[in-house]
Write a protein that holds these residues in place. Structure first.
Motif, PDB file in Angstrom:
ATOM      1  N   PHE A  95       0.827  -1.202   0.000  1.00 29.94           N
ATOM      2  CA  PHE A  95       0.000   0.000   0.000  1.00 29.94           C
ATOM      3  C   PHE A  95       0.866   1.260   0.000  1.00 29.94           C
ATOM      4  CE2 PHE A  95      -2.379   3.406   2.090  1.00 29.94           C
ATOM      5  CZ  PHE A  95      -3.495   3.451   1.257  1.00 29.94           C
ATOM      6  N   ALA A  96       1.961   1.238   0.754  1.00 30.77           N
ATOM      7  CA  ALA A  96       2.860   2.391   0.785  1.00 30.77           C
ATOM      8  C   ALA A  96       3.456   2.655  -0.599  1.00 30.77           C
ATOM      9  CB  ALA A  96       3.971   2.167   1.805  1.00 30.77           C
ATOM     10  N   SER A  97       3.729   1.591  -1.352  1.00 33.37           N
ATOM     11  CA  SER A  97       4.224   1.753  -2.718  1.00 33.37           C
ATOM     12  C   SER A  97       3.173   2.434  -3.590  1.00 33.37           C
ATOM     13  CB  SER A  97       4.585   0.399  -3.321  1.00 33.37           C
ATOM     14  OG  SER A  97       5.616  -0.227  -2.588  1.00 33.37           O
ATOM     15  N   THR A  98       1.908   2.038  -3.410  1.00 32.56           N
ATOM     16  CA  THR A  98       0.829   2.652  -4.181  1.00 32.56           C
ATOM     17  C   THR A  98       0.716   4.139  -3.874  1.00 32.56           C
ATOM     18  OG1 THR A  98      -0.380   0.547  -4.175  1.00 32.56           O
ATOM     19  CG2 THR A  98      -1.630   2.516  -4.730  1.00 32.56           C
ATOM     20  N   LEU A  99       0.930   4.520  -2.616  1.00 32.06           N
ATOM     21  CA  LEU A  99       0.928   5.940  -2.257  1.00 32.06           C
ATOM     22  C   LEU A  99       2.002   6.703  -3.036  1.00 32.06           C
ATOM     23  CD1 LEU A  99       0.409   5.995   1.629  1.00 32.06           C
ATOM     24  CD2 LEU A  99      -0.988   7.176  -0.071  1.00 32.06           C
ATOM     25  N   ALA A 100       3.204   6.130  -3.081  1.00 26.73           N
ATOM     26  CA  ALA A 100       4.298   6.788  -3.812  1.00 26.73           C
ATOM     27  C   ALA A 100       3.970   6.873  -5.299  1.00 26.73           C
ATOM     28  CB  ALA A 100       5.604   6.030  -3.583  1.00 26.73           C
ATOM     29  N   TYR A 101       3.413   5.795  -5.872  1.00 32.92           N
ATOM     30  CA  TYR A 101       3.037   5.803  -7.286  1.00 32.92           C
ATOM     31  C   TYR A 101       1.999   6.880  -7.562  1.00 32.92           C
ATOM     32  CZ  TYR A 101       5.204   1.215  -8.248  1.00 32.92           C
ATOM     33  OH  TYR A 101       6.075   0.182  -8.433  1.00 32.92           O
ATOM     34  N   THR A 102       1.011   6.968  -6.672  1.00 31.37           N
ATOM     35  CA  THR A 102      -0.122   7.875  -6.898  1.00 31.37           C
ATOM     36  C   THR A 102       0.331   9.326  -7.009  1.00 31.37           C
ATOM     37  OG1 THR A 102      -1.607   6.379  -5.714  1.00 31.37           O
ATOM     38  CG2 THR A 102      -2.333   8.659  -5.963  1.00 31.37           C
ATOM     39  N   TYR A 103       1.308   9.706  -6.210  1.00 31.83           N
ATOM     40  CA  TYR A 103       1.772  11.090  -6.220  1.00 31.83           C
ATOM     41  C   TYR A 103       2.931  11.326  -7.181  1.00 31.83           C
ATOM     42  CZ  TYR A 103      -1.166  12.154  -2.209  1.00 31.83           C
ATOM     43  OH  TYR A 103      -2.250  12.358  -1.382  1.00 31.83           O
ATOM     44  N   VAL A 156      -8.326   4.701  -6.397  1.00 36.21           N
ATOM     45  CA  VAL A 156      -7.068   3.955  -6.435  1.00 36.21           C
ATOM     46  C   VAL A 156      -6.564   3.628  -5.033  1.00 36.21           C
ATOM     47  CG1 VAL A 156      -5.693   6.066  -6.687  1.00 36.21           C
ATOM     48  CG2 VAL A 156      -4.731   3.875  -7.385  1.00 36.21           C
ATOM     49  N   LEU A 157      -6.585   4.566  -4.121  1.00 30.06           N
ATOM     50  CA  LEU A 157      -6.085   4.299  -2.773  1.00 30.06           C
ATOM     51  C   LEU A 157      -7.058   3.439  -1.955  1.00 30.06           C
ATOM     52  CD1 LEU A 157      -4.316   7.650  -1.813  1.00 30.06           C
ATOM     53  CD2 LEU A 157      -3.291   5.481  -2.519  1.00 30.06           C
ATOM     54  N   PRO A 158      -8.378   3.699  -1.979  1.00 30.06           N
ATOM     55  CA  PRO A 158      -9.287   2.791  -1.264  1.00 30.06           C
ATOM     56  C   PRO A 158      -9.210   1.344  -1.754  1.00 30.06           C
ATOM     57  CG  PRO A 158     -10.409   4.849  -1.748  1.00 30.06           C
ATOM     58  CD  PRO A 158      -9.097   4.908  -2.458  1.00 30.06           C
ATOM     59  N   VAL A 159      -9.095   1.148  -3.071  1.00 30.08           N
ATOM     60  CA  VAL A 159      -8.983  -0.218  -3.600  1.00 30.08           C
ATOM     61  C   VAL A 159      -7.680  -0.860  -3.138  1.00 30.08           C
ATOM     62  CG1 VAL A 159      -8.705  -1.581  -5.704  1.00 30.08           C
ATOM     63  CG2 VAL A 159     -10.484   0.160  -5.581  1.00 30.08           C
ATOM     64  N   ALA A 160      -6.577  -0.111  -3.178  1.00 30.20           N
ATOM     65  CA  ALA A 160      -5.291  -0.638  -2.708  1.00 30.20           C
ATOM     66  C   ALA A 160      -5.366  -0.970  -1.221  1.00 30.20           C
ATOM     67  CB  ALA A 160      -4.191   0.374  -2.969  1.00 30.20           C
ATOM     68  N   MET A 199      -1.935  -2.552  -9.192  1.00 32.54           N
ATOM     69  CA  MET A 199      -2.046  -1.095  -9.100  1.00 32.54           C
ATOM     70  C   MET A 199      -1.040  -0.410 -10.028  1.00 32.54           C
ATOM     71  SD  MET A 199      -4.497  -1.324  -7.084  1.00 32.54           S
ATOM     72  CE  MET A 199      -4.879   0.414  -6.987  1.00 32.54           C
ATOM     73  N   ALA A 200      -0.053  -1.164 -10.499  1.00 32.50           N
ATOM     74  CA  ALA A 200       0.937  -0.601 -11.418  1.00 32.50           C
ATOM     75  C   ALA A 200       0.559  -0.836 -12.878  1.00 32.50           C
ATOM     76  CB  ALA A 200       2.313  -1.207 -11.145  1.00 32.50           C
ATOM     77  N   CYS A 201      -0.624  -1.372 -13.131  1.00 30.25           N
ATOM     78  CA  CYS A 201      -1.064  -1.644 -14.506  1.00 30.25           C
ATOM     79  C   CYS A 201      -1.021  -0.407 -15.405  1.00 30.25           C
ATOM     80  CB  CYS A 201      -2.472  -2.232 -14.504  1.00 30.25           C
ATOM     81  SG  CYS A 201      -2.511  -3.989 -14.086  1.00 30.25           S
ATOM     82  N   PRO A 202      -1.337   0.804 -14.903  1.00 28.40           N
ATOM     83  CA  PRO A 202      -1.258   1.973 -15.794  1.00 28.40           C
ATOM     84  C   PRO A 202       0.104   2.145 -16.453  1.00 28.40           C
ATOM     85  CG  PRO A 202      -2.485   2.557 -13.829  1.00 28.40           C
ATOM     86  CD  PRO A 202      -1.957   1.170 -13.609  1.00 28.40           C
ATOM     87  N   LEU A 219     -13.850   9.275 -16.052  1.00 21.96           N
ATOM     88  CA  LEU A 219     -13.216   8.000 -15.689  1.00 21.96           C
ATOM     89  C   LEU A 219     -11.953   8.231 -14.866  1.00 21.96           C
ATOM     90  CD1 LEU A 219     -13.543   5.888 -18.966  1.00 21.96           C
ATOM     91  CD2 LEU A 219     -14.798   5.596 -16.825  1.00 21.96           C
ATOM     92  N   MET A 220     -11.155   9.202 -15.272  1.00 19.99           N
ATOM     93  CA  MET A 220      -9.922   9.476 -14.537  1.00 19.99           C
ATOM     94  C   MET A 220     -10.197  10.078 -13.165  1.00 19.99           C
ATOM     95  SD  MET A 220      -7.388   8.264 -16.112  1.00 19.99           S
ATOM     96  CE  MET A 220      -8.565   6.924 -16.412  1.00 19.99           C
ATOM     97  N   GLY A 221     -11.276  10.875 -13.083  1.00 19.64           N
ATOM     98  CA  GLY A 221     -11.676  11.386 -11.777  1.00 19.64           C
ATOM     99  C   GLY A 221     -12.083  10.267 -10.850  1.00 19.64           C
ATOM    100  N   LEU A 222     -12.822   9.288 -11.398  1.00 16.43           N
ATOM    101  CA  LEU A 222     -13.244   8.129 -10.610  1.00 16.43           C
ATOM    102  C   LEU A 222     -12.038   7.288 -10.207  1.00 16.43           C
ATOM    103  CD1 LEU A 222     -15.764   6.634  -9.552  1.00 16.43           C
ATOM    104  CD2 LEU A 222     -15.751   5.317 -11.692  1.00 16.43           C
ATOM    105  N   TYR A 223     -11.094   7.111 -11.141  1.00 18.37           N
ATOM    106  CA  TYR A 223      -9.884   6.345 -10.843  1.00 18.37           C
ATOM    107  C   TYR A 223      -9.089   7.000  -9.712  1.00 18.37           C
ATOM    108  CZ  TYR A 223      -5.276   4.241 -11.432  1.00 18.37           C
ATOM    109  OH  TYR A 223      -4.079   3.610 -11.201  1.00 18.37           O
ATOM    110  N   SER A 224      -8.946   8.311  -9.782  1.00 19.04           N
ATOM    111  CA  SER A 224      -8.187   9.031  -8.758  1.00 19.04           C
ATOM    112  C   SER A 224      -8.818   8.880  -7.379  1.00 19.04           C
ATOM    113  CB  SER A 224      -8.097  10.521  -9.120  1.00 19.04           C
ATOM    114  OG  SER A 224      -7.403  10.685 -10.334  1.00 19.04           O
TER     115      SER A 224
END
Length: 345
Positions: free
Chosen positions: A134-142, A181-185, A221-224, A173-178
């Motif tokens: 999850f911490a990795s996803t946080l770094a990816y997101t920002y 992404v963190l709740p799903v992770a 979560m890195a699929c993009p 779609l991108m607004g929904l993804y944003s």
């Protein structure tokens, strides 16, 4: 250490049929420490040839290397003070990397204190890996995802219209993804911990395959980044991300192969009990994968500092991790309560 002490300790090692079933690793025939070692004896065993010795060192050495690197990036780079909000995702990522290595070291060293403590340490080990994911996803997101053309409606809307997909509202779609992404992770992190804790039950037929599969789930979560490399020339636009990203996933595939196949000890049981068994190789390739990941996270941070898309908040970074720690603690506590009476030792 005097030779006579070393010899006495080495001779006290046991074979697979002399230890509880929970201690036995597939195709590892010897080198087991006895149950109920004191904490001091556990610590001393990391300098003795047991089947856990290199399991410890293959995570302790990376722990020291990563701690040194994070110290340099956060405290000695000179670009920002260590408490700057832009570094919050990096702090979260660093805590995930260091925690997962530290917890694995602890589990491998003290796993022979008692059966109950062994289970507790490995439950916590699974939780720390989920925390890291999850911490990795946080770094990816920002740091990574906002720079992808795939997530930019200004780039993707004309692209989709050229394909005839005029009905797609890519901005929505991108607004929904944003937002998701963190709740799903977060949910994936908790789910993976539950599945791995459950895999230690006696009726689980394929525990290593289950653990490998469920911890591969957060990697989705890195699929993009993968899709970006298919639609756009990522290798040319961002060679650092392209090379290190795909090399990271190559190392992860190799690590998963060793973790599931139990090669080489499956081929020659007993030969690799102390040096060279699959769990040690799994540790090494896991380290290589995170080493590559850190390269493109650092690069993402550099680009973020030049043109930040959003400002990280304490609640959206550390707050998430505190909530995750509480949830993972509840999972571990639940499974500890459910241990059979045979593991209450």
């Amino acid at each position: 250490m005097p030779p006579q002490v070393f010899a006495r300790d080495t001779s006290s090692l046991l074979r697979w049929d002399e230890v509880p079933d929970d201690f036995v690793e597939c195709f590892i025939l010897s080198g087991y420490r006895r149950l109920h070692l004191t904490a001091q004896e556990c610590l001393a065993s990391i300098f003795q040839p047991t089947n856990e010795t290199l399991n410890f060192w293959t995570h302790f050495i990376p722990l020291v290397l990563f701690a040194s690197r994070f110290y340099q990036v956060i405290f000695q780079s000179g670009e920002l003070p260590w408490h700057h909000p832009a570094l919050l995702p990096l702090w979260c990522y660093a805590s995930g990397v260091l925690l997962t290595f530290a917890m694995s070291c602890t589990a491998h060293v003290f796993s022979c204190r008692s059966l109950r403590l062994r289970a507790a340490f490995f439950f916590l080990d699974y939780a720390s890996i989920s925390y890291y994911g999850f911490a990795s996803t946080l770094a990816y997101t920002y740091y990574l995802l906002p720079r992808l053309s795939l997530l930019d409606p200004a780039v993707m809307t004309p692209y989709l219209q050229s394909l005839g997909w005029h009905w797609v509202d890519y901005g929505m779609l991108m607004g929904l993804y944003s937002e998701l992404v963190l709740p799903v992770a977060f949910v994936l992190a908790v789910t993976c911990t539950v599945a791995c804790c459950k895999s230690r039950s006696e009726d689980c037929s394929y525990p290593f395959a289950i653990r490998t599969f469920v911890f591969a789930m957060p990697l989705s979560m890195a699929c993009p980044v993968m899709i970006e490399s298919l639609l756009f020339d990522l290798g040319r636009k961002n060679p650092t991300l392209f090379v290190h990203f795909y090399r990271r996933y190559f190392w992860l595939l190799v690590a998963a192969f060793f973790n599931v196949s139990k090669i080489p000890e499956r081929i020659q049981p007993g030969l690799f009990d102390i040096i060279g068994h699959s769990h040690q190789l799994f540790h090494i390739f896991t380290f290589l994968s995170i080493y590559d990941q850190m390269h493109y996270v650092e690069q993402g941070l550099e680009h973020f500092l030049k043109a930040p898309h959003t400002s990280p908040t304490f609640q959206g970074t550390v707050g998430y991790l505190v909530l995750l720690i509480i949830c993972l603690g509840m999972v571990v506590r639940t499974y500890l309560k459910g241990l059979s009476s045979q593991k209450q030792d």
